[in-house]
Scaffold this motif. Structure first.
Motif, PDB file in Angstrom:
ATOM      1  N   TYR A   1      42.077  26.556  71.934  1.00  0.00           N
ATOM      2  CA  TYR A   1      42.823  25.969  70.837  1.00  0.00           C
ATOM      3  C   TYR A   1      44.016  25.213  71.395  1.00  0.00           C
ATOM      4  CZ  TYR A   1      39.955  29.210  68.293  1.00  0.00           C
ATOM      5  OH  TYR A   1      38.887  29.882  67.792  1.00  0.00           O
ATOM      6  N   PRO A   2      44.411  24.143  70.714  1.00  0.00           N
ATOM      7  CA  PRO A   2      45.541  23.355  71.201  1.00  0.00           C
ATOM      8  C   PRO A   2      46.902  23.963  70.853  1.00  0.00           C
ATOM      9  CG  PRO A   2      44.623  22.353  69.228  1.00  0.00           C
ATOM     10  CD  PRO A   2      43.750  23.531  69.567  1.00  0.00           C
ATOM     11  N   TYR A   3      46.913  25.162  70.281  1.00  0.00           N
ATOM     12  CA  TYR A   3      48.133  25.861  69.921  1.00  0.00           C
ATOM     13  C   TYR A   3      47.795  27.338  69.759  1.00  0.00           C
ATOM     14  CZ  TYR A   3      45.946  25.247  65.375  1.00  0.00           C
ATOM     15  OH  TYR A   3      45.042  25.229  64.353  1.00  0.00           O
ATOM     16  N   ASN A   4      48.803  28.173  69.618  1.00  0.00           N
ATOM     17  CA  ASN A   4      48.602  29.606  69.423  1.00  0.00           C
ATOM     18  C   ASN A   4      48.175  29.844  67.976  1.00  0.00           C
ATOM     19  OD1 ASN A   4      48.738  32.350  69.039  1.00  0.00           O
ATOM     20  ND2 ASN A   4      50.826  32.583  69.816  1.00  0.00           N
ATOM     21  N   VAL A   5      46.881  30.064  67.755  1.00  0.00           N
ATOM     22  CA  VAL A   5      46.359  30.194  66.399  1.00  0.00           C
ATOM     23  C   VAL A   5      46.725  31.509  65.722  1.00  0.00           C
ATOM     24  CG1 VAL A   5      44.457  28.601  66.748  1.00  0.00           C
ATOM     25  CG2 VAL A   5      44.114  31.025  67.190  1.00  0.00           C
ATOM     26  N   SER A   6      47.274  32.453  66.464  1.00  0.00           N
ATOM     27  CA  SER A   6      47.656  33.710  65.832  1.00  0.00           C
ATOM     28  C   SER A   6      49.040  33.624  65.185  1.00  0.00           C
ATOM     29  CB  SER A   6      47.607  34.861  66.838  1.00  0.00           C
ATOM     30  OG  SER A   6      48.528  34.638  67.863  1.00  0.00           O
ATOM     31  N   ASP A   7      49.682  32.463  65.276  1.00  0.00           N
ATOM     32  CA  ASP A   7      51.003  32.273  64.684  1.00  0.00           C
ATOM     33  C   ASP A   7      51.021  30.919  63.989  1.00  0.00           C
ATOM     34  OD1 ASP A   7      53.668  32.075  64.014  1.00  0.00           O
ATOM     35  OD2 ASP A   7      54.413  32.232  66.056  1.00  0.00           O
ATOM     36  N   LEU A   8      51.002  30.938  62.667  1.00  0.00           N
ATOM     37  CA  LEU A   8      50.955  29.684  61.921  1.00  0.00           C
ATOM     38  C   LEU A   8      52.116  28.757  62.225  1.00  0.00           C
ATOM     39  CD1 LEU A   8      49.727  30.815  58.382  1.00  0.00           C
ATOM     40  CD2 LEU A   8      48.481  29.498  60.102  1.00  0.00           C
TER      41      LEU A   8
ATOM     42  N   ARG B   1      44.647   3.938  68.778  1.00  0.00           N
ATOM     43  CA  ARG B   1      43.954   4.597  67.669  1.00  0.00           C
ATOM     44  C   ARG B   1      42.836   5.507  68.151  1.00  0.00           C
ATOM     45  NH1 ARG B   1      48.193   3.952  64.881  1.00  0.00           N
ATOM     46  NH2 ARG B   1      48.503   1.913  63.987  1.00  0.00           N
ATOM     47  N   THR B   2      42.213   5.187  69.262  1.00  0.00           N
ATOM     48  CA  THR B   2      41.155   6.034  69.811  1.00  0.00           C
ATOM     49  C   THR B   2      41.726   7.380  70.238  1.00  0.00           C
ATOM     50  OG1 THR B   2      39.945   4.092  70.547  1.00  0.00           O
ATOM     51  CG2 THR B   2      39.349   6.185  71.569  1.00  0.00           C
TER      52      THR B   2
ATOM     53  N   ALA C   1      43.566  14.028  66.631  1.00  0.00           N
ATOM     54  CA  ALA C   1      43.451  14.570  65.270  1.00  0.00           C
ATOM     55  C   ALA C   1      42.229  15.460  65.147  1.00  0.00           C
ATOM     56  CB  ALA C   1      43.399  13.424  64.260  1.00  0.00           C
ATOM     57  N   ARG C   2      41.117  15.029  65.711  1.00  0.00           N
ATOM     58  CA  ARG C   2      39.886  15.834  65.622  1.00  0.00           C
ATOM     59  C   ARG C   2      40.037  17.182  66.317  1.00  0.00           C
ATOM     60  NH1 ARG C   2      35.414  11.012  66.356  1.00  0.00           N
ATOM     61  NH2 ARG C   2      35.365  10.449  64.155  1.00  0.00           N
TER      62      ARG C   2
ATOM     63  N   ALA D   1      40.277  23.000  65.168  1.00  0.00           N
ATOM     64  CA  ALA D   1      40.918  24.313  65.293  1.00  0.00           C
ATOM     65  C   ALA D   1      41.333  24.848  63.931  1.00  0.00           C
ATOM     66  CB  ALA D   1      42.120  24.219  66.234  1.00  0.00           C
ATOM     67  N   ILE D   2      41.902  23.995  63.110  1.00  0.00           N
ATOM     68  CA  ILE D   2      42.333  24.414  61.773  1.00  0.00           C
ATOM     69  C   ILE D   2      41.125  24.779  60.915  1.00  0.00           C
ATOM     70  CG2 ILE D   2      43.426  23.607  59.639  1.00  0.00           C
ATOM     71  CD1 ILE D   2      45.373  22.011  61.537  1.00  0.00           C
ATOM     72  N   ASP D   3      40.041  23.998  61.027  1.00  0.00           N
ATOM     73  CA  ASP D   3      38.825  24.321  60.268  1.00  0.00           C
ATOM     74  C   ASP D   3      38.300  25.700  60.630  1.00  0.00           C
ATOM     75  OD1 ASP D   3      38.837  21.982  58.839  1.00  0.00           O
ATOM     76  OD2 ASP D   3      37.205  21.036  59.955  1.00  0.00           O
ATOM     77  N   GLU D   4      38.384  26.068  61.889  1.00  0.00           N
ATOM     78  CA  GLU D   4      37.922  27.396  62.271  1.00  0.00           C
ATOM     79  C   GLU D   4      38.789  28.472  61.634  1.00  0.00           C
ATOM     80  OE1 GLU D   4      36.430  29.974  66.079  1.00  0.00           O
ATOM     81  OE2 GLU D   4      36.612  27.814  66.239  1.00  0.00           O
ATOM     82  N   GLN D   5      40.090  28.242  61.601  1.00  0.00           N
ATOM     83  CA  GLN D   5      40.979  29.192  60.948  1.00  0.00           C
ATOM     84  C   GLN D   5      40.690  29.268  59.449  1.00  0.00           C
ATOM     85  OE1 GLN D   5      44.575  27.320  62.774  1.00  0.00           O
ATOM     86  NE2 GLN D   5      45.230  29.456  62.897  1.00  0.00           N
TER      87      GLN D   5
END
Length: 178
Positions: free
Chosen positions: A47-54, A70-71, A77-78, A83-87
């Motif tokens: 994950y590009p961030y610590n997903v256990s801490d919003l 833009r590329t 963004a993707r 990662a957010i979709d998984e959460q």
């Protein structure tokens, strides 16, 4: 994408234990304390961030390119969206477990699964929450129930009851889109 992710969880089978007089929902083991996004037990994802801490989820400006690439912005963004979709998927699976408990409880007490006034309250509450965090009220209303979260949860509740409590059970769930 969130709808598709949420519908994926319909494929996870939930277990219910029934006797002649009761039907008790036992939540699926698919959304557990060991398989949540960012769990130390899950080694296959990064994950590009610590997903256990919003509070560690960065705002979208992190993907804005000062040079207008833009590329690169799209790729960035993707990464965060995935990662957010998984959460969201994990939390939605948990929510469905609670919805199934509510549905089985309503079934056992001969209460209607579909309560339009309650659905409206949930949709309005989600609209207000999403608005509070910077999205639009319309997006929150859809997430909260206008044809999305509540509809899918009611269908899930009905499936659990039909599969594990009463195969003859029917409920008329109308998908409302405004």
């Amino acid at each position: 994408m969130v709808i598709a992710t949420a519908l994926l969880f319909f494929s996870f089978v939930a277990l219910a234990a029934c006797s002649s007089s009761t039907c008790t929902f036992i939540p699926s083991i698919n959304a557990t304390t060991t398989n949540y996004p960012g769990s130390s037990f899950v080694k296959t994802s990064t994950y590009p961030y610590n997903v256990s801490d919003l509070s560690n989820v960065p705002i979208a400006t992190i993907c804005t390119s000062p040079t207008g690439n833009r590329t690169a912005e799209l790729a960035c963004a993707r990464t965060y969206i995935d990662a957010i979709d998984e959460q969201l998927a994990f939390l939605y699976a948990r929510r469905l477990g609670y919805a199934a408990v509510a549905g089985v409880s309503k079934f056992a007490t001969n209460t209607s699964l579909n309560e339009p006034s309650r659905n409206d309250v949930v949709a309005a509450g989600m609209a207000a929450k999403v608005l509070k965090f910077g999205a639009t009220e319309a997006a929150g209303a859809v997430m909260g129930g206008e044809g999305c979260m509540i509809y899918a949860a009611l269908e899930y509740e009905a499936e659990i009851i039909q599969e594990d409590c009463d195969s003859r059970f029917t409920v008329d769930v109308e998908r409302v889109c405004k």
